[in-house]
Design an enzyme around this catalytic site. Structure first.
Site, PDB file in Angstrom:
ATOM      1  N   ASP A   1       1.175  -0.885   0.072  1.00 32.96           N
ATOM      2  CA  ASP A   1      -0.050   0.329  -0.321  1.00 32.96           C
ATOM      3  C   ASP A   1       0.651   1.239  -0.138  1.00 32.96           C
ATOM      4  O   ASP A   1       2.116   1.676   1.107  1.00 32.96           O
ATOM      5  CB  ASP A   1      -0.454   0.077   1.186  1.00 32.96           C
ATOM      6  CG  ASP A   1      -1.515   0.684   1.462  1.00 32.96           C
ATOM      7  OD1 ASP A   1      -2.201   2.112   0.426  1.00 32.96           O
ATOM      8  OD2 ASP A   1      -2.371   1.182   2.507  1.00 32.96           O
TER       9      ASP A   1
ATOM     10  N   GLU B   1      30.335   6.266   4.799  1.00 35.12           N
ATOM     11  CA  GLU B   1      30.144   4.523   4.800  1.00 35.12           C
ATOM     12  C   GLU B   1      30.377   3.764   3.601  1.00 35.12           C
ATOM     13  O   GLU B   1      30.663   2.533   4.145  1.00 35.12           O
ATOM     14  CB  GLU B   1      28.748   4.104   5.653  1.00 35.12           C
ATOM     15  CG  GLU B   1      27.883   4.174   5.193  1.00 35.12           C
ATOM     16  CD  GLU B   1      27.391   1.525   4.224  1.00 35.12           C
ATOM     17  OE1 GLU B   1      27.800   1.081   4.968  1.00 35.12           O
ATOM     18  OE2 GLU B   1      28.107   1.981   2.673  1.00 35.12           O
TER      19      GLU B   1
ATOM     20  N   CYS C   1      25.935   5.877   9.678  1.00 36.44           N
ATOM     21  CA  CYS C   1      25.753   6.943   9.740  1.00 36.44           C
ATOM     22  C   CYS C   1      26.354   8.323  10.835  1.00 36.44           C
ATOM     23  O   CYS C   1      25.661   9.662  10.165  1.00 36.44           O
ATOM     24  CB  CYS C   1      23.749   7.713   9.678  1.00 36.44           C
ATOM     25  SG  CYS C   1      23.362   6.013   8.419  1.00 36.44           S
TER      26      CYS C   1
ATOM     27  N   THR D   1      13.950   2.735   1.603  1.00 35.48           N
ATOM     28  CA  THR D   1      14.482   3.427   2.965  1.00 35.48           C
ATOM     29  C   THR D   1      16.024   4.164   1.964  1.00 35.48           C
ATOM     30  O   THR D   1      16.807   4.852   2.277  1.00 35.48           O
ATOM     31  CB  THR D   1      14.304   3.445   4.055  1.00 35.48           C
ATOM     32  OG1 THR D   1      15.824   2.840   4.070  1.00 35.48           O
ATOM     33  CG2 THR D   1      13.339   2.909   4.591  1.00 35.48           C
TER      34      THR D   1
ATOM     35  N   SER E   1      17.732  -1.514  14.865  1.00 32.57           N
ATOM     36  CA  SER E   1      18.471  -0.242  14.895  1.00 32.57           C
ATOM     37  C   SER E   1      17.226   1.025  15.187  1.00 32.57           C
ATOM     38  O   SER E   1      17.705   1.376  15.476  1.00 32.57           O
ATOM     39  CB  SER E   1      18.270  -0.323  12.795  1.00 32.57           C
ATOM     40  OG  SER E   1      17.643   0.538  12.308  1.00 32.57           O
TER      41      SER E   1
ATOM     42  N   HIS F   1      18.719  12.686  13.257  1.00 33.85           N
ATOM     43  CA  HIS F   1      19.361  11.749  12.636  1.00 33.85           C
ATOM     44  C   HIS F   1      17.919  11.010  11.591  1.00 33.85           C
ATOM     45  O   HIS F   1      17.526  10.980  12.366  1.00 33.85           O
ATOM     46  CB  HIS F   1      20.549  10.295  12.664  1.00 33.85           C
ATOM     47  CG  HIS F   1      20.539   9.853  11.416  1.00 33.85           C
ATOM     48  ND1 HIS F   1      21.092   9.677   9.832  1.00 33.85           N
ATOM     49  CD2 HIS F   1      20.440   8.159  11.158  1.00 33.85           C
ATOM     50  CE1 HIS F   1      20.660   8.412   9.173  1.00 33.85           C
ATOM     51  NE2 HIS F   1      20.620   7.608   9.930  1.00 33.85           N
TER      52      HIS F   1
ATOM     53  N   LYS G   1       9.195   9.518  15.569  1.00 31.85           N
ATOM     54  CA  LYS G   1       9.146   8.607  16.521  1.00 31.85           C
ATOM     55  C   LYS G   1      10.833   9.268  18.235  1.00 31.85           C
ATOM     56  O   LYS G   1      10.143   9.284  19.178  1.00 31.85           O
ATOM     57  CB  LYS G   1       9.911   7.429  16.086  1.00 31.85           C
ATOM     58  CG  LYS G   1       9.003   5.920  15.710  1.00 31.85           C
ATOM     59  CD  LYS G   1       9.407   4.922  14.601  1.00 31.85           C
ATOM     60  CE  LYS G   1       9.206   4.673  13.526  1.00 31.85           C
ATOM     61  NZ  LYS G   1       7.854   3.882  13.918  1.00 31.85           N
TER      62      LYS G   1
ATOM     63  N   ASN H   1      17.504   7.821   2.144  1.00 31.02           N
ATOM     64  CA  ASN H   1      18.128   8.045   3.312  1.00 31.02           C
ATOM     65  C   ASN H   1      19.973   8.556   3.002  1.00 31.02           C
ATOM     66  O   ASN H   1      20.332   8.077   1.519  1.00 31.02           O
ATOM     67  CB  ASN H   1      18.146   7.118   4.506  1.00 31.02           C
ATOM     68  CG  ASN H   1      19.193   6.987   5.600  1.00 31.02           C
ATOM     69  OD1 ASN H   1      20.004   7.597   5.852  1.00 31.02           O
ATOM     70  ND2 ASN H   1      19.585   6.107   6.376  1.00 31.02           N
TER      71      ASN H   1
HETATM   72  N1  COA Z   1      -0.554   2.794   5.839  1.00 29.64           N
HETATM   73  C1  COA Z   1      -0.055   3.828   6.738  1.00 29.64           C
HETATM   74  N2  COA Z   1       1.038   3.383   7.874  1.00 29.64           N
HETATM   75  C2  COA Z   1       1.326   1.700   7.276  1.00 29.64           C
HETATM   76  C3  COA Z   1       0.532   1.093   6.693  1.00 29.64           C
HETATM   77  C4  COA Z   1      -0.267   1.398   5.651  1.00 29.64           C
HETATM   78  N3  COA Z   1      -0.953   1.063   4.803  1.00 29.64           N
HETATM   79  N4  COA Z   1       1.286  -0.353   6.894  1.00 29.64           N
HETATM   80  C5  COA Z   1       2.179  -0.018   8.003  1.00 29.64           C
HETATM   81  N5  COA Z   1       2.448   1.433   7.725  1.00 29.64           N
HETATM   82  C6  COA Z   1       3.540   1.126   8.794  1.00 29.64           C
HETATM   83  C7  COA Z   1       3.235   0.436  10.479  1.00 29.64           C
HETATM   84  O1  COA Z   1       2.399   0.744  11.382  1.00 29.64           O
HETATM   85  C8  COA Z   1       4.881   1.174  10.865  1.00 29.64           C
HETATM   86  O2  COA Z   1       4.923   2.131  11.155  1.00 29.64           O
HETATM   87  P1  COA Z   1       5.441   2.354  12.764  1.00 29.64           P
HETATM   88  O3  COA Z   1       6.791   2.421  12.897  1.00 29.64           O
HETATM   89  O4  COA Z   1       4.185   3.900  13.273  1.00 29.64           O
HETATM   90  O5  COA Z   1       4.202   1.470  14.033  1.00 29.64           O
HETATM   91  C9  COA Z   1       5.266   1.760   9.367  1.00 29.64           C
HETATM   92  O6  COA Z   1       3.984   1.765   8.636  1.00 29.64           O
HETATM   93  C10 COA Z   1       6.502   0.726   8.874  1.00 29.64           C
HETATM   94  O7  COA Z   1       5.936  -0.719   9.376  1.00 29.64           O
HETATM   95  P2  COA Z   1       6.392  -1.970   9.345  1.00 29.64           P
HETATM   96  O8  COA Z   1       6.079  -3.334   8.759  1.00 29.64           O
HETATM   97  O9  COA Z   1       6.591  -1.876  11.088  1.00 29.64           O
HETATM   98  O10 COA Z   1       8.541  -2.256   9.266  1.00 29.64           O
HETATM   99  P3  COA Z   1       9.048  -2.356   7.878  1.00 29.64           P
HETATM  100  O11 COA Z   1       8.781  -4.021   7.494  1.00 29.64           O
HETATM  101  O12 COA Z   1       8.102  -1.981   6.826  1.00 29.64           O
HETATM  102  O13 COA Z   1      10.244  -1.954   7.759  1.00 29.64           O
HETATM  103  C11 COA Z   1      12.385  -0.511   9.050  1.00 29.64           C
HETATM  104  C12 COA Z   1      10.431  -0.895   8.179  1.00 29.64           C
HETATM  105  C13 COA Z   1      12.676   1.331   8.680  1.00 29.64           C
HETATM  106  C14 COA Z   1      12.578  -1.294  10.220  1.00 29.64           C
HETATM  107  C15 COA Z   1      12.904  -0.483   7.307  1.00 29.64           C
HETATM  108  O14 COA Z   1      12.026   0.077   5.914  1.00 29.64           O
HETATM  109  C16 COA Z   1      14.608  -0.566   7.284  1.00 29.64           C
HETATM  110  O15 COA Z   1      14.971  -2.282   7.893  1.00 29.64           O
HETATM  111  N6  COA Z   1      14.679   0.530   6.914  1.00 29.64           N
HETATM  112  C17 COA Z   1      16.217   0.345   7.171  1.00 29.64           C
HETATM  113  C18 COA Z   1      16.640   0.891   8.523  1.00 29.64           C
HETATM  114  C19 COA Z   1      16.479   2.112   9.086  1.00 29.64           C
HETATM  115  O16 COA Z   1      16.499   2.750   8.147  1.00 29.64           O
HETATM  116  N7  COA Z   1      16.818   2.418  10.233  1.00 29.64           N
HETATM  117  C20 COA Z   1      16.599   3.179  11.256  1.00 29.64           C
HETATM  118  C21 COA Z   1      17.998   3.728  12.125  1.00 29.64           C
HETATM  119  S1  COA Z   1      19.038   4.209  11.878  1.00 29.64           S
END
Ligand code: COA
Length: 434
Positions: A33, A85, A117, A161, A211, A243, A252, A295
């Site tokens: 979605d 990096e 980062c 990302t 992370s 960051h 968050k 990112n």
């Molecule tokens: N409409 C709106 N929001 C939605 C949705 C929809 N249809 N479906 C999912 N979401 C939201 C989830 O609720 C979640 O929000 P929340 O974190 O506020 O709960 C968000 O989208 C992400 O979805 P989720 O399923 O929890 O995670 P994911 O498996 O897609 O992974 C990351 C998200 C960020 C962990 C992933 O992209 C990642 O590993 N990124 C690289 C690492 C990173 O950036 N780390 C950050 C610290 S440095």
């Protein structure tokens, strides 16, 4: 009373690759979605480095524009530190290539800093310390560049990302963009495996949830430490910058600090704006470029600063910003500074808005082709000039010849025969597609 030299960021410019992939396009392919990308992660588009762009060309372009826009004499640079990096060689730093491309003085110390980062912040903090000890005596300034290509496996949860870009900053005395507050550092280090990239991989490995947890733990620790060391509290910050691996992460982080403040103030919460109102006022203006670029690892916090400066206009001059930097592995740091005193110092010189105006959208196949072509150019040492037309007047990575990376400089670009280059590009693309 002890006085401190006024040190900080004198100039800042960004380089953003011209090509991008819309997250709507990615959503169609992944069957996700689009609201998850737009609202769940806060991203609209991600910048994609062309096969002839790498962290070196992006760093050189960012610094080249910085010198031109702020009328900085390259001969005044006494230190060049590149935070990244995505180093292009196991031994030779990005800084050496960039030093040559920019024609910096031989009397200039050059090296890279790597800590996921956090590399850009390591470079900035080190440069400001260097200036306090050496630069003030010699009149030299430091050039700090944060440059990265964020690349994750195709189809992974982290893929949306991704991003690419560079931020260049001049650090020295009498800073006109941001004066760093002189308080003792507030850092947090812990040996964790939340994100890493083995030497044999182009794509990072990440445990996303770990992370996020590590990021927030580092933020809580450094915020409390900085409160102690600086005496600054929530009300002292006009802006809070973080960051930004994806914009929702900044939300968050802000949410966590706001909750903490609610607890500090007790049940009445006297004088504390609601979470949404406070976020819109203090952090949201600093996220619009990140949402368009994705990112850029070491430069993400500074891309956020650039967003704020470009969007804020005179309204931000004289304000105080708190900044949180996080690098997986991990190291976090909280610090602060004063923006200004006059927005005219950076207006029209950041380059983010300008970059947004001349972007080229890729379809999904072109995005995959850029990835494949980029990998082929670096992994087997083959030479593949002209895979994609570089942005005119820019630096271009043309491939590897005799185990050496070959770069075309901006001057050489100007005289190039683009028709011949495009013909070569088609033939190279055909080869790479096989
Ligand atoms: N409409 C709106 N929001 C939605 C949705 C929809 N249809 N479906 C999912 N979401 C939201 C989830 O609720 C979640 O929000 P929340 O974190 O506020 O709960 C968000 O989208 C992400 O979805 P989720 O399923 O929890 O995670 P994911 O498996 O897609 O992974 C990351 C998200 C960020 C962990 C992933 O992209 C990642 O590993 N990124 C690289 C690492 C990173 O950036 N780390 C950050 C610290 S440095």
């Amino acid at each position: 009373m002890q006085t401190h030299p006024r040190i900080g960021i004198k100039a800042i410019s960004v380089y953003i690759p011209r090509h991008f992939l819309s997250l709507d396009t990615l959503a169609v392919v992944t069957g996700v979605d689009p609201a998850k990308y737009h609202l769940g992660l806060g991203i609209r588009r991600m910048a994609v480095a062309a096969p002839n762009e790498d962290p070196v060309t992006m760093a050189a372009a960012a610094a080249h524009d910085l010198f031109a826009r702020y009328d900085i004499d390259a001969a005044t640079v006494g230190l060049l530190v590149v935070g990244s990096e995505s180093g292009v060689d196991a031994a030779k730093p990005i800084a050496s290539f960039v030093h040559g491309m920019l024609g910096l003085s031989p009397d200039c110390r050059t090296f890279d800093t790597t800590h996921a980062c956090y590399g850009g912040t390591a470079a900035l903090r080190l440069a400001s310390d260097w200036h306090a000890v050496r630069g003030t005596r010699t009149g030299k300034v430091a050039l700090v560049i944060a440059t990265d290509v964020a690349r994750y496996p195709v189809g992974s949860a982290a893929e949306p990302t991704q991003g690419a870009g560079a931020v260049a900053m001049v650090v020295g005395g009498d800073p006109e963009v941001m004066e760093l507050d002189p308080f003792p550092e507030a850092v947090y280090t812990k040996d964790v495996m939340d994100f890493w990239r083995p030497h044999y991989r182009r794509e990072a490995i990440v445990d996303g949830q770990v992370s996020i947890d590590c990021y927030l733990r580092a933020l809580g620790h450094t915020w409390a430490a900085y409160e102690q060391s600086s005496g600054l509290c929530w009300d002292d910050y006009d802006y809070l910058l973080f960051h930004v691996p994806f914009p929702k992460m900044a939300y968050k982080a802000f949410h966590m600090l706001h909750q903490r403040e609610v607890l500090v103030r007790g049940a009445s919460g006297a004088g504390l704006a609601s979470l949404e109102d406070a976020f819109i006022a203090r952090t949201q203006p600093a996220l619009w470029v990140n949402a368009e670029v994705g990112n850029i690892y070491s430069g993400s916090l500074y891309l956020s600063l650039a967003s704020l400066l470009e969007a804020g206009g005179p309204g931000v001059q004289g304000s105080r910003a708190g900044l949180f930097s996080y690098g997986s592995g991990c190291c976090g740091e909280f610090f602060s500074g004063r923006l200004g005193p006059r927005s005219t110092a950076w207006e029209g010189k950041i380059g983010a808005r300008e970059a947004m105006e001349s972007r080229i959208e890729l379809d999904y196949e072109q995005y995959l082709e850029f990835r494949r072509a980029g990998a082929r150019m670096t992994l087997d040492g083959s030479f593949a000039a002209g895979v994609a037309r570089p942005v005119p007047g820019r630096f271009s990575f043309d491939g590897i010849r005799d185990h050496q990376r070959v770069y075309t400089t901006a001057q050489e670009d100007l005289g190039r025969d683009w028709a011949a280059s495009d013909a070569r590009a088609s033939s190279a693309k055909a080869q790479i597609g096989k």
